[in-house]
Design a protein around this motif. Sequence first.
Motif, PDB file in Angstrom:
ATOM      1  N   PHE A 126       0.919  -1.306  -0.012  1.00  0.00           N
ATOM      2  CA  PHE A 126       0.087  -0.024  -0.093  1.00  0.00           C
ATOM      3  C   PHE A 126       0.766   1.335  -0.033  1.00  0.00           C
ATOM      4  N   CYS A 127       2.281   1.325  -0.021  1.00  0.00           N
ATOM      5  CA  CYS A 127       3.031   2.416   0.244  1.00  0.00           C
ATOM      6  C   CYS A 127       3.510   2.916  -1.354  1.00  0.00           C
ATOM      7  N   ILE A 128       2.965   4.342  -1.276  1.00  0.00           N
ATOM      8  CA  ILE A 128       3.224   5.023  -2.694  1.00  0.00           C
ATOM      9  C   ILE A 128       4.781   4.960  -2.979  1.00  0.00           C
ATOM     10  N   LEU A 172      18.153   0.992  -6.621  1.00  0.00           N
ATOM     11  CA  LEU A 172      16.740   1.291  -6.270  1.00  0.00           C
ATOM     12  C   LEU A 172      16.512   0.676  -4.873  1.00  0.00           C
ATOM     13  N   ARG A 173      16.148   1.516  -4.067  1.00  0.00           N
ATOM     14  CA  ARG A 173      15.854   1.114  -2.765  1.00  0.00           C
ATOM     15  C   ARG A 173      14.805   1.783  -2.100  1.00  0.00           C
ATOM     16  N   HIS A 174      13.779   1.067  -1.492  1.00  0.00           N
ATOM     17  CA  HIS A 174      12.672   1.562  -0.496  1.00  0.00           C
ATOM     18  C   HIS A 174      12.623   1.201   0.746  1.00  0.00           C
ATOM     19  N   ASP A 175      12.786   2.068   1.643  1.00  0.00           N
ATOM     20  CA  ASP A 175      12.367   1.798   2.955  1.00  0.00           C
ATOM     21  C   ASP A 175      11.383   2.006   3.926  1.00  0.00           C
ATOM     22  N   THR A 176      10.730   1.127   4.526  1.00  0.00           N
ATOM     23  CA  THR A 176       9.484   1.378   5.389  1.00  0.00           C
ATOM     24  C   THR A 176       9.871   1.641   6.659  1.00  0.00           C
ATOM     25  N   THR A 177      10.138   2.864   7.395  1.00  0.00           N
ATOM     26  CA  THR A 177      10.569   2.979   8.540  1.00  0.00           C
ATOM     27  C   THR A 177       9.344   3.100   9.657  1.00  0.00           C
ATOM     28  N   ASP A 178       7.966   3.084   9.322  1.00  0.00           N
ATOM     29  CA  ASP A 178       6.770   3.171  10.176  1.00  0.00           C
ATOM     30  C   ASP A 178       5.621   2.690   9.168  1.00  0.00           C
ATOM     31  N   ARG A 179       4.827   1.676   9.926  1.00  0.00           N
ATOM     32  CA  ARG A 179       3.575   1.132   9.248  1.00  0.00           C
ATOM     33  C   ARG A 179       2.459   2.111   8.969  1.00  0.00           C
ATOM     34  N   ALA A 180       2.641   3.301   9.323  1.00  0.00           N
ATOM     35  CA  ALA A 180       1.659   4.486   8.876  1.00  0.00           C
ATOM     36  C   ALA A 180       2.023   4.598   7.713  1.00  0.00           C
ATOM     37  N   ALA A 181       2.851   4.302   6.834  1.00  0.00           N
ATOM     38  CA  ALA A 181       3.412   4.594   5.325  1.00  0.00           C
ATOM     39  C   ALA A 181       2.467   3.950   4.795  1.00  0.00           C
ATOM     40  N   PHE A 182       1.765   3.014   5.158  1.00  0.00           N
ATOM     41  CA  PHE A 182       0.907   1.975   4.498  1.00  0.00           C
ATOM     42  C   PHE A 182      -0.604   2.616   4.528  1.00  0.00           C
ATOM     43  N   MET A 183      -0.753   3.780   5.586  1.00  0.00           N
ATOM     44  CA  MET A 183      -2.163   3.915   5.642  1.00  0.00           C
ATOM     45  C   MET A 183      -2.854   4.744   4.451  1.00  0.00           C
ATOM     46  N   PRO A 184      -2.077   5.569   3.724  1.00  0.00           N
ATOM     47  CA  PRO A 184      -2.975   6.543   2.715  1.00  0.00           C
ATOM     48  C   PRO A 184      -3.318   5.351   1.774  1.00  0.00           C
ATOM     49  N   GLY A 185      -2.501   4.518   1.402  1.00  0.00           N
ATOM     50  CA  GLY A 185      -2.911   3.550   0.257  1.00  0.00           C
ATOM     51  C   GLY A 185      -4.064   2.737   0.927  1.00  0.00           C
ATOM     52  N   VAL A 186      -4.168   2.528   2.016  1.00  0.00           N
ATOM     53  CA  VAL A 186      -5.218   1.445   2.681  1.00  0.00           C
ATOM     54  C   VAL A 186      -6.550   2.378   2.596  1.00  0.00           C
ATOM     55  N   LEU A 187      -6.581   3.707   2.979  1.00  0.00           N
ATOM     56  CA  LEU A 187      -7.605   4.325   2.790  1.00  0.00           C
ATOM     57  C   LEU A 187      -8.337   4.589   1.460  1.00  0.00           C
ATOM     58  N   LEU A 188      -7.309   4.885   0.262  1.00  0.00           N
ATOM     59  CA  LEU A 188      -7.699   4.968  -0.869  1.00  0.00           C
ATOM     60  C   LEU A 188      -8.093   3.743  -1.413  1.00  0.00           C
ATOM     61  N   SER A 189      -7.610   2.580  -0.914  1.00  0.00           N
ATOM     62  CA  SER A 189      -8.330   1.387  -1.589  1.00  0.00           C
ATOM     63  C   SER A 189      -9.733   1.085  -1.099  1.00  0.00           C
ATOM     64  N   ILE A 190     -10.107   1.461   0.126  1.00  0.00           N
ATOM     65  CA  ILE A 190     -11.304   1.300   0.638  1.00  0.00           C
ATOM     66  C   ILE A 190     -12.210   2.145  -0.106  1.00  0.00           C
ATOM     67  N   ARG A 191     -11.892   3.326  -0.498  1.00  0.00           N
ATOM     68  CA  ARG A 191     -12.531   4.321  -1.192  1.00  0.00           C
ATOM     69  C   ARG A 191     -12.639   3.736  -2.630  1.00  0.00           C
ATOM     70  N   LYS A 192     -11.666   3.293  -3.141  1.00  0.00           N
ATOM     71  CA  LYS A 192     -11.817   3.018  -4.549  1.00  0.00           C
ATOM     72  C   LYS A 192     -12.575   1.517  -4.939  1.00  0.00           C
ATOM     73  N   VAL A 193     -12.481   0.725  -3.934  1.00  0.00           N
ATOM     74  CA  VAL A 193     -13.155  -0.806  -4.042  1.00  0.00           C
ATOM     75  C   VAL A 193     -14.667  -0.452  -4.154  1.00  0.00           C
ATOM     76  N   THR A 194     -15.064   0.607  -3.645  1.00  0.00           N
ATOM     77  CA  THR A 194     -16.751   0.482  -3.631  1.00  0.00           C
ATOM     78  C   THR A 194     -17.081   1.062  -4.876  1.00  0.00           C
ATOM     79  N   GLN A 195     -16.123   1.412  -5.869  1.00  0.00           N
ATOM     80  CA  GLN A 195     -16.557   1.864  -7.119  1.00  0.00           C
ATOM     81  C   GLN A 195     -16.202   0.860  -8.133  1.00  0.00           C
ATOM     82  N   LEU A 196     -15.566  -0.438  -7.903  1.00  0.00           N
ATOM     83  CA  LEU A 196     -15.290  -1.480  -8.644  1.00  0.00           C
ATOM     84  C   LEU A 196     -16.406  -2.432  -8.912  1.00  0.00           C
TER      85      LEU A 196
END
Length: 275
Positions: free
Chosen positions: A137-139, A240-264
């Motif tokens: 879920f991380c951008i 190329l490297r990506h580091d997640t340092t806090d699980r808060a990083a996933f949350m914008p993607g989780v919220l976006l997904s909850i909204r988007k799935v209602t339209q699919l």
Amino acid sequence: MENESLIPVVVAGAAGKMGRETIKVIAQTEDMMLLGAVERDSQYLGQDAGEIAGCGALEVPILNDLQSVLVMATQQEIQGVMVDFTHPDSVYENTRSAIAYGVRPVVGTTGLSAEQIKDLTEFAEKASTGALIIPNFCIGVILMQQAALQAAKHFDCLEIIELHHNQKADAPSGTAIKTAQMLAEMGKTYNPPQVEETEKIPGARGCLADENIRIHSVRLPGFIAHQEMIFGAAGQIYTLRHDTTDRAAFMPGVLLSIRKVTQLKTLVYGLEKIL
Ligand SMILES: NC(=O)C1=CN([C@@H]2O[C@H](COP(=O)(O)OP(=O)(O)OC[C@H]3O[C@@H](n4cnc5c(N)ncnc54)[C@H](OP(=O)(O)O)[C@@H]3O)[C@@H](O)[C@H]2O)C=CC1
Ligand SMILES: O=C(O)C1=N[C@H](C(=O)O)C[C@H](O)C1
């Protein structure tokens, strides 16, 4: 907002690391309400999901029967969404059950096989129910994957190293598998063999994913979620490297997904497809 216009969300795996983070963020989000919280460990049974998540009481008790919570979700005015952060051994059944009840799954749990994803895609299609399977879920991870697709136009050789905490059940990570699939979709086969290789200890060269891409999995305390992609060519290395340092990083993607799935009306695999 009136309660009737909020998206009702059920969280499966409510007391886990990602479940707690998700509940906290839903509690602070105006257009959503936590409808149900499910956990398999009976030590949490009846406890308030908000208290367990650390955001204060939400008056949603943790239950251990997903089916009954899904039934509750079908009785809402707005179609419900189930967010799954459980375990590779439960996620397939949970997702099938949600689709069967017309509750839209947003699946964060990794470890589904390609056959299971295919089967769920067909099932969601038949049921005309939107569903999302999101390995990450991380951008920042999506940006790294896009950069990798660019790099792969110019480099034929690469390997992936993914590094996670040592509580992770599945290997390689869902993110690494998806990254290899995206690179494979470019229609190239990577890493043309140079010599005949012998693994003196099995596993030394990692696992072989799509189109000859190797993935190496590291599990250590201290990590959360990290991925490195190393491209090599004559005289140069591009990393190329990506580091997640806090699980808060996933949350914008989780919220976006909850909204988007209602339209699919079908199942979509990957955050990049709904951005
Ligand atoms: N897509 C993404 O961006 C991300 C995905 N993940 C994935 O999410 C999943 C969960 O990760 P994480 O939160 O770290 O793991 P945790 O182990 O911290 O949490 C999982 C929780 O789910 C519970 N659980 C397992 N099976 C069921 C079930 N059938 N019904 C209800 N609860 C259940 C577990 O209980 P018990 O302890 O008793 O097994 C545990 O409490 C993993 O697959 C991970 O790879 C993680 C981070 C980001
Ligand atoms: O288990 C985790 O923690 C994570 N799992 C996902 C994966 O397998 O890719 C996403 C992220 O890497 C965290």
